[in-house]
Design a protein around this motif. Structure first.
Motif, PDB file in Angstrom:
ATOM      1  N   LEU A  91       0.730  -1.180  -0.055  1.00 63.17           N
ATOM      2  CA  LEU A  91      -0.070  -0.074   0.000  1.00 63.17           C
ATOM      3  C   LEU A  91       0.843   1.410  -0.096  1.00 63.17           C
ATOM      4  CD1 LEU A  91      -2.610   1.544   0.090  1.00 63.17           C
ATOM      5  CD2 LEU A  91      -2.593   1.199   2.729  1.00 63.17           C
ATOM      6  N   LEU A  92       1.958   1.309   0.784  1.00 55.27           N
ATOM      7  CA  LEU A  92       2.877   2.465   0.781  1.00 55.27           C
ATOM      8  C   LEU A  92       3.404   2.502  -0.554  1.00 55.27           C
ATOM      9  CD1 LEU A  92       4.132   4.405   2.698  1.00 55.27           C
ATOM     10  CD2 LEU A  92       5.815   2.822   3.156  1.00 55.27           C
ATOM     11  N   GLY A  93       3.760   1.363  -1.324  1.00 60.93           N
ATOM     12  CA  GLY A  93       4.363   1.691  -2.671  1.00 60.93           C
ATOM     13  C   GLY A  93       3.468   2.416  -3.624  1.00 60.93           C
ATOM     14  N   ARG A  94       2.042   1.725  -3.460  1.00 60.28           N
ATOM     15  CA  ARG A  94       1.082   2.378  -4.298  1.00 60.28           C
ATOM     16  C   ARG A  94       0.981   3.969  -4.146  1.00 60.28           C
ATOM     17  NH1 ARG A  94      -4.212   0.173  -3.132  1.00 60.28           N
ATOM     18  NH2 ARG A  94      -5.059   2.298  -2.545  1.00 60.28           N
ATOM     19  N   LEU A  95       0.829   4.230  -2.754  1.00 58.33           N
ATOM     20  CA  LEU A  95       0.833   5.864  -2.469  1.00 58.33           C
ATOM     21  C   LEU A  95       1.917   6.426  -2.937  1.00 58.33           C
ATOM     22  CD1 LEU A  95      -0.921   5.478   1.143  1.00 58.33           C
ATOM     23  CD2 LEU A  95      -2.001   5.813  -0.998  1.00 58.33           C
ATOM     24  N   ALA A  96       3.082   5.951  -2.658  1.00 57.03           N
ATOM     25  CA  ALA A  96       4.168   6.770  -2.860  1.00 57.03           C
ATOM     26  C   ALA A  96       4.574   6.718  -4.629  1.00 57.03           C
ATOM     27  CB  ALA A  96       5.606   6.015  -2.126  1.00 57.03           C
ATOM     28  N   LEU A  97       4.259   5.691  -5.248  1.00 56.67           N
ATOM     29  CA  LEU A  97       4.728   5.414  -6.591  1.00 56.67           C
ATOM     30  C   LEU A  97       3.492   5.354  -7.606  1.00 56.67           C
ATOM     31  CD1 LEU A  97       7.496   2.791  -6.125  1.00 56.67           C
ATOM     32  CD2 LEU A  97       7.735   5.261  -6.222  1.00 56.67           C
ATOM     33  N   GLY A  98       2.490   5.344  -7.124  1.00 60.11           N
ATOM     34  CA  GLY A  98       1.518   5.061  -8.060  1.00 60.11           C
ATOM     35  C   GLY A  98       1.466   3.758  -8.942  1.00 60.11           C
ATOM     36  N   VAL A  99       0.455   3.763  -9.813  1.00 57.97           N
ATOM     37  CA  VAL A  99       0.381   2.515 -10.696  1.00 57.97           C
ATOM     38  C   VAL A  99       0.714   2.680 -12.047  1.00 57.97           C
ATOM     39  CG1 VAL A  99      -1.250   0.756 -11.079  1.00 57.97           C
ATOM     40  CG2 VAL A  99      -1.292   1.702  -9.016  1.00 57.97           C
ATOM     41  N   GLN A 100      -0.010   3.839 -12.509  1.00 58.34           N
ATOM     42  CA  GLN A 100       0.033   3.649 -14.128  1.00 58.34           C
ATOM     43  C   GLN A 100       0.180   5.305 -14.586  1.00 58.34           C
ATOM     44  OE1 GLN A 100      -3.741   2.258 -15.284  1.00 58.34           O
ATOM     45  NE2 GLN A 100      -4.094   4.011 -16.132  1.00 58.34           N
ATOM     46  N   PHE A 101       1.155   5.583 -15.764  1.00 62.06           N
ATOM     47  CA  PHE A 101       1.350   6.849 -16.176  1.00 62.06           C
ATOM     48  C   PHE A 101       0.272   7.531 -16.610  1.00 62.06           C
ATOM     49  CE2 PHE A 101       2.390   9.562 -19.751  1.00 62.06           C
ATOM     50  CZ  PHE A 101       3.569  10.350 -19.144  1.00 62.06           C
ATOM     51  N   ASP A 102      -0.100   8.729 -16.469  1.00 65.95           N
ATOM     52  CA  ASP A 102      -1.095   9.627 -16.742  1.00 65.95           C
ATOM     53  C   ASP A 102      -0.479  10.902 -16.947  1.00 65.95           C
ATOM     54  OD1 ASP A 102      -3.373  11.261 -17.167  1.00 65.95           O
ATOM     55  OD2 ASP A 102      -4.352  10.773 -15.245  1.00 65.95           O
ATOM     56  N   PRO A 103      -0.415  11.399 -18.619  1.00 69.47           N
ATOM     57  CA  PRO A 103       0.223  12.495 -18.803  1.00 69.47           C
ATOM     58  C   PRO A 103      -0.590  13.745 -18.313  1.00 69.47           C
ATOM     59  CG  PRO A 103      -0.960  11.525 -20.800  1.00 69.47           C
ATOM     60  CD  PRO A 103      -1.081  10.506 -19.616  1.00 69.47           C
ATOM     61  N   LEU A 104      -1.583  13.887 -17.740  1.00 68.38           N
ATOM     62  CA  LEU A 104      -2.336  14.894 -17.106  1.00 68.38           C
ATOM     63  C   LEU A 104      -1.693  15.070 -15.708  1.00 68.38           C
ATOM     64  CD1 LEU A 104      -4.494  16.869 -17.975  1.00 68.38           C
ATOM     65  CD2 LEU A 104      -6.172  15.445 -16.819  1.00 68.38           C
ATOM     66  N   ASP A 105      -1.414  14.089 -15.223  1.00 74.33           N
ATOM     67  CA  ASP A 105      -0.693  14.307 -14.092  1.00 74.33           C
ATOM     68  C   ASP A 105       0.590  15.092 -13.920  1.00 74.33           C
ATOM     69  OD1 ASP A 105      -2.477  12.648 -12.850  1.00 74.33           O
ATOM     70  OD2 ASP A 105      -1.132  10.924 -12.187  1.00 74.33           O
ATOM     71  N   LEU A 106       1.220  15.312 -15.201  1.00 77.27           N
ATOM     72  CA  LEU A 106       2.391  16.103 -15.246  1.00 77.27           C
ATOM     73  C   LEU A 106       1.966  17.664 -15.139  1.00 77.27           C
ATOM     74  CD1 LEU A 106       4.303  14.241 -18.110  1.00 77.27           C
ATOM     75  CD2 LEU A 106       4.806  14.143 -15.629  1.00 77.27           C
ATOM     76  N   LEU A 107       1.039  17.917 -15.355  1.00 77.45           N
ATOM     77  CA  LEU A 107       0.610  19.281 -15.290  1.00 77.45           C
ATOM     78  C   LEU A 107      -0.018  19.672 -13.868  1.00 77.45           C
ATOM     79  CD1 LEU A 107      -1.699  19.366 -18.492  1.00 77.45           C
ATOM     80  CD2 LEU A 107       0.700  20.376 -18.340  1.00 77.45           C
ATOM     81  N   TRP A 108      -0.485  18.612 -13.316  1.00 80.53           N
ATOM     82  CA  TRP A 108      -1.137  18.976 -11.806  1.00 80.53           C
ATOM     83  C   TRP A 108      -0.086  18.942 -10.931  1.00 80.53           C
ATOM     84  CZ3 TRP A 108      -5.619  20.867 -10.716  1.00 80.53           C
ATOM     85  CH2 TRP A 108      -6.533  20.788 -11.481  1.00 80.53           C
ATOM     86  N   TYR A 109       1.237  18.443 -11.107  1.00 80.61           N
ATOM     87  CA  TYR A 109       2.115  18.568 -10.038  1.00 80.61           C
ATOM     88  C   TYR A 109       2.698  19.802  -9.886  1.00 80.61           C
ATOM     89  CZ  TYR A 109       2.646  13.662 -10.161  1.00 80.61           C
ATOM     90  OH  TYR A 109       2.590  12.190 -10.219  1.00 80.61           O
ATOM     91  N   PRO A 110       2.909  20.651 -10.907  1.00 78.41           N
ATOM     92  CA  PRO A 110       3.041  22.010 -10.587  1.00 78.41           C
ATOM     93  C   PRO A 110       2.021  23.030  -9.913  1.00 78.41           C
ATOM     94  CG  PRO A 110       3.761  21.547 -12.917  1.00 78.41           C
ATOM     95  CD  PRO A 110       3.059  20.663 -12.029  1.00 78.41           C
ATOM     96  N   VAL A 111       0.800  22.550 -10.073  1.00 80.01           N
ATOM     97  CA  VAL A 111      -0.378  23.193  -9.644  1.00 80.01           C
ATOM     98  C   VAL A 111      -0.242  23.079  -8.047  1.00 80.01           C
ATOM     99  CG1 VAL A 111      -2.915  23.178  -9.449  1.00 80.01           C
ATOM    100  CG2 VAL A 111      -1.848  23.019 -11.561  1.00 80.01           C
ATOM    101  N   GLY A 112       0.182  21.895  -7.671  1.00 81.51           N
ATOM    102  CA  GLY A 112       0.332  21.709  -6.094  1.00 81.51           C
ATOM    103  C   GLY A 112       1.451  22.284  -5.418  1.00 81.51           C
ATOM    104  N   VAL A 113       2.608  22.640  -6.408  1.00 81.31           N
ATOM    105  CA  VAL A 113       3.953  23.222  -5.863  1.00 81.31           C
ATOM    106  C   VAL A 113       3.659  24.620  -5.897  1.00 81.31           C
ATOM    107  CG1 VAL A 113       6.306  23.298  -6.337  1.00 81.31           C
ATOM    108  CG2 VAL A 113       5.213  21.147  -6.316  1.00 81.31           C
TER     109      VAL A 113
END
Length: 139
Positions: A91-113
């Motif tokens: 579960l820790l691995g899933r929370l830290a690393l995720g499961v599958q690539f989502d190109p939209l996530d690349l845009l949401w990371y800067p939104v969080g930072v």
């Protein structure tokens, strides 16, 4: 007055705990895109806050760049299948690393930072006024 390294670390750790609580509450309350995108942005926020636990003297720009780069690295590593393998076993691995690539996530990371970096920059500017940095004495 500047904060001590220890105080900065405690604040960063407390911030990461608050961000995690918000992420888990959103995950429980919503489903679909809100859950997905808010979780992605909050993950990046936790990485930013975690950076201050490890390196409390980082500038907001450097911390933001490191956090976004780390998140992008983790996201792109999902193309290899290794995070999916590890996520299936922990579960820790899933929370830290995720499961599958989502190109939209690349845009949401800067939104969080970006909001954290901006707030940190403003707080730092208040703690270190320009005249103190330049050596000029205020009248």
């Amino acid at each position: 007055m500047p904060l001590s390294t220890r105080t900065t670390r405690v604040i960063a750790l407390a911030s990461a705990a608050v961000i995690l609580a918000i992420a888990l509450a959103l995950r429980a309350a919503f489903d679909g895109p809100v859950e997905q995108h808010s979780g992605t942005a909050l993950y990046a926020s936790m990485v930013y806050a975690g950076g201050y636990v490890l390196w409390p003297r980082l500038s907001p720009l450097a911390a933001g760049a490191v956090a976004v780069a780390f998140c992008w690295l983790v996201e792109c590593s999902q193309l290899t299948g290794v995070p999916a393998y590890l996520s299936g076993r922990s579960l820790l691995g899933r929370l830290a690393l995720g499961v599958q690539f989502d190109p939209l996530d690349l845009l949401w990371y800067p939104v969080g930072v970006l909001p954290l970096a901006a707030a940190h920059w403003l707080l730092r500017r208040r703690a270190y006024p320009r005249s103190a940095v330049s050596g000029k004495v205020q009248a």
